[in-house]
Design an enzyme around this catalytic site. Structure first.
Site, short mmCIF file in Angstrom:
data_model
loop_
_atom_site.label_atom_id
_atom_site.label_comp_id
_atom_site.label_asym_id
_atom_site.label_seq_id
_atom_site.Cartn_x
_atom_site.Cartn_y
_atom_site.Cartn_z
N LYS A 1 9.11 2.33 -3.01
CA LYS A 1 9.50 1.35 -2.44
C LYS A 1 8.37 0.32 -1.93
CE LYS A 1 12.38 0.08 1.47
NZ LYS A 1 12.74 -0.35 3.21
N GLU B 1 18.99 6.13 0.54
CA GLU B 1 17.45 6.68 0.79
C GLU B 1 17.30 7.09 1.97
OE1 GLU B 1 14.21 2.78 2.47
OE2 GLU B 1 16.60 2.60 3.58
N CYS C 1 16.91 0.04 -0.79
CA CYS C 1 17.08 -0.82 0.36
C CYS C 1 16.84 -1.90 -0.29
CB CYS C 1 17.05 -0.08 1.15
SG CYS C 1 17.87 -0.38 2.76
#
Length: 259
Positions: free
Chosen positions: A110, A44, A144
């Protein structure tokens, strides 16, 4: 369609808010991969580390890092993926980029911005879950904090691989290990997590623990903890088909819609 997919897992330290240095570092690491691979996965925010100063390092979809990814993908004849900070219409996104060898790009913003670090105050959350079709493999890319929300990764599409790119801190490594394995088992798919190592400018320590799990939750990789490493794992469609047909767990999944 390929029955086997060879995936290069790159666990690396990151230079803080220094895209040029990170591109150079990853160029060298990728060049060291001498065996043919189909997919290269980076962490990431691989150009900057997990910074809340996007104005310092944000790029556009026509910026240097996208061009670099396209060049690497073409040279290696392999897809390359990882997330970086993208600016669009005065909004910042933690955007995963999946570059195909032919130059085509899939993107995923995300969804779950990390509120504990204030990411939600700086970055615009994504709204769409995507599926990447690559060499006959159905792949779900996530980022994540998404790992903590299993509904978002629920395997309603019969995907073959879910992967997470991350800057996941050492203090919560146990959760990372357990949740990655759980995502593989519950979705009856391969699950890969790529995390960084090292210390960032905020004194957050990262221990790596990058891993690849098969549909039964068994480790496929040999990546060590706490240091930079590269490993190549081979994913096999027959493994997926054998256990899905034998066990049939996905046939009993709940039927509901995300809103």
């Amino acid at each position: 369609m390929k029955n086997e997919l060879k995936v290069a897992l790159i666990q690396s330290d990151l230079a803080w808010e220094n895209p040029e240095q990170n591109r150079q570092n990853f160029s060298a690491k990728i060049a060291s991969i001498t065996k043919p691979v189909d997919l290269v996965i980076l962490p990431e925010m691989f150009t900057s580390g997990f910074t809340m100063n996007p104005n310092e390092v944000a790029e556009t979809m026509t910026g240097e890092t996208i061009s670099w990814m396209k060049k690497i993908s073409e040279e290696k004849n392999a897809a390359i993926t990882g997330s970086l900070i993208i600016k669009e219409k005065n909004n910042y996104f933690n955007r995963l980029i999946f570059v195909h060898p032919n130059g085509n790009i899939d993107t995923y913003d995300k969804r779950h911005t990390f509120t504990l670090a204030g990411e939600h105050k700086v970055f615009t959350a994504g709204k769409s879950n995507i599926l990447v079709n690559y060499k006959g493999w159905k792949i779900k890319p996530l980022v994540c904090y998404d790992l903590r929300f299993p509904v978002w990764s629920r395997n309603v599409e019969d995907y073959d691989l879910v992967f997470y790119v991350a800057n996941w801190p050492k203090v919560r490594t146990h959760a990372w290990d357990v949740l990655l394995q759980a995502r593989a088992i519950e979705n009856m798919s391969y699950c890969i997590g790529i995390n960084r190592v090292g210390l960032d400018a905020n004194n957050h320590e990262y221990s790596g623990h990058s891993a690849a799990y098969d549909v039964l939750g068994k480790r496929k990789d040999t990546i060590p903890e706490d240091k930079e490493a590269i490993d190549i794992v081979t994913l096999d469609k027959k493994h997926i088909e054998t256990y899905r047909n034998k066990l049939g767990f996905l046939n009993d999944r709940d039927d509901f819609n995300l809103k």
